[in-house]
Design an enzyme around this catalytic site. Structure first.
Site, PDB file in Angstrom:
ATOM      1  N   THR A 128      38.699  45.660  36.815  1.00  0.00           N
ATOM      2  CA  THR A 128      39.236  45.099  35.568  1.00  0.00           C
ATOM      3  C   THR A 128      39.118  46.083  34.424  1.00  0.00           C
ATOM      4  OG1 THR A 128      38.792  42.844  36.242  1.00  0.00           O
ATOM      5  CG2 THR A 128      38.845  43.242  33.880  1.00  0.00           C
ATOM      6  N   SER A 159      38.122  45.334  43.200  1.00  0.00           N
ATOM      7  CA  SER A 159      36.943  45.502  44.061  1.00  0.00           C
ATOM      8  C   SER A 159      36.765  44.377  45.071  1.00  0.00           C
ATOM      9  CB  SER A 159      35.668  45.702  43.245  1.00  0.00           C
ATOM     10  OG  SER A 159      35.156  44.487  42.768  1.00  0.00           O
ATOM     11  N   THR A 171      33.952  44.295  38.858  1.00  0.00           N
ATOM     12  CA  THR A 171      32.677  43.575  38.806  1.00  0.00           C
ATOM     13  C   THR A 171      32.393  42.777  40.086  1.00  0.00           C
ATOM     14  OG1 THR A 171      33.676  41.603  37.801  1.00  0.00           O
ATOM     15  CG2 THR A 171      32.782  43.269  36.289  1.00  0.00           C
ATOM     16  N   ASP A 172      33.455  42.452  40.834  1.00  0.00           N
ATOM     17  CA  ASP A 172      33.271  41.444  41.896  1.00  0.00           C
ATOM     18  C   ASP A 172      32.383  41.895  43.051  1.00  0.00           C
ATOM     19  OD1 ASP A 172      34.630  39.573  40.469  1.00  0.00           O
ATOM     20  OD2 ASP A 172      36.527  39.788  41.539  1.00  0.00           O
TER      21      ASP A 172
HETATM   22  C1  SIN Z   1      37.439  43.601  40.395  1.00  0.00           C
HETATM   23  O1  SIN Z   1      36.319  43.304  40.806  1.00  0.00           O
HETATM   24  O2  SIN Z   1      37.991  44.681  40.687  1.00  0.00           O
HETATM   25  C2  SIN Z   1      38.209  42.653  39.548  1.00  0.00           C
HETATM   26  C3  SIN Z   1      37.348  41.803  38.701  1.00  0.00           C
HETATM   27  C4  SIN Z   1      36.548  42.564  37.691  1.00  0.00           C
HETATM   28  O3  SIN Z   1      36.452  43.783  37.673  1.00  0.00           O
HETATM   29  O4  SIN Z   1      35.956  41.850  36.841  1.00  0.00           O
END
Ligand code: SIN
Length: 324
Positions: A16, A62, A95-96
């Site tokens: 993100t 991710s 973040t995931d």
């Molecule tokens: C991801 O994990 O690539 C998408 C969600 C995020 O980064 O918050």
């Protein structure tokens, strides 16, 4: 004259933090992994005067992180860390699955320089985009850190790879240590270390006196030959049918997120013992947000205080190691 080891290498993997939406007020309907890591850096004027290099290692959401990208990322991190002029590495990530990548890199490389992973909960186009500040903070931590190891920096908080967990699906401060406190905080370009063992200003001490590096060479085999390790849950009415289905398909290891202190329904435990008897590696973790699973001679093996996803990383490495 320039300091010989003040270079920070920023490796981009997507997420993100590199995401864009058509509408600046749209915090969820965006596409992750759209901007290159060089663009992310160029958008932060405070980084213009820093000695930085960027490299795009991957460009993905991710949720789709995979073993091949982990292999490549670990190799690029190790290559850059071996350069004497490099003070540390920053990785931009989604973040995931960030906590899995953080733990994987820590276990494979056990780096003696800082490797700082950062991310964002809002896309780069959002009204309140948290990516630029997080990237700036991560760079500060990589430069000011006197500890080695994999650290995660988001929302001004520094958390180590062992403890870090994503604890919220939406809010900006989505990460917290499972137990214990933050390693430190970043405030106005300064790191304030909080973790007691880190307070003596020792030169680059390893942050987590855990286990030695598993080693790059041992993850170098084709990812098609990596073990298959799945995670499953105990829950009301759990009868072990999922275990039998996985056994029928072929599986090398199972991490079970038990209830409470790793407890399992009778049906699930019976199915897992059957799998274990057939040579499948089993680890019992907990579906609780934090806390260890007590080991017992009569119970299936405990994953200690590792969350299910980190226990899965540990099991992957154990199985990779046992088939060296
Ligand atoms: C991801 O994990 O690539 C998408 C969600 C995020 O980064 O918050």
């Amino acid at each position: 004259m320039q300091n010989t080891s003040d270079l920070i290498v920023i490796l981009g993997t997507g997420g993100t933090i590199a995401g864009t939406a058509v509408d600046a007020s749209d915090n969820v309907g965006y596409s992750a992994a759209q901007l290159g890591v060089a663009q992310l850096v160029a958008a932060i004027p405070m980084l213009a005067a820093r000695r930085l290099e960027t490299e795009q290692v991957a460009q993905l959401d991710s949720k789709d992180m995979d073993f091949a990208t982990w292999q490549r990322l670990a190799e690029r991190v190790a290559t850059h860390l071996a350069r004497p002029e490099v003070a540390g590495i920053v990785i931009t990530h989604g973040t995931d699955t960030l906590e899995e990548t953080a733990y994987f890199l820590q276990r494979v490389l056990a780096p003696s320089k800082p490797v700082v992973i950062t991310a964002a909960m809002r896309p780069a186009t959002a009204l309140l985009s948290d990516g630029p500040q997080n990237l700036l903070d991560a760079t500060v931590v990589a430069l000011q850190s006197f500890v080695g190891g994999v650290l995660v920096v988001l929302g001004g908080a520094i958390i180590d790879a062992q403890q870090v967990r994503k604890v919220h699906s939406y809010r900006l401060n989505a990460f917290a240590p499972a137990e214990g406190g933050h390693v430190g905080v970043v405030e106005e370009g300064q790191v304030r270390w909080l973790s007691r063992p880190l307070l003596p200003l020792l030169p680059l001490i390893p942050l987590m006196p855990l286990m030695p590096a598993f080693g790059l060479a041992r993850i170098a085999r084709s990812v098609d030959a990596w073990p298959r390790v799945e995670i499953l849950f105990n829950h009301v009415g759990c009868d072990g049918a999922v275990v039998r289905a996985l056994l029928a398909q072929g599986v090398d290891g199972l991490v079970v997120a038990g209830t409470g202190n790793g407890s399992l329904s009778s049906g699930l435990e019976a199915a897992l013992r059957q799998a274990q008897a057939q040579g499948v590696m089993i680890l019992r973790s907990t579906r609780c947000d934090a806390g260890p699973v007590s080991a017992s001679e009569t119970a299936l093996p405990s994953a200690g205080a590792l969350s299910p996803v980190k226990a899965r990383v540990e099991m992957l490495l154990t199985l990779l190691g046992s088939s060296d």
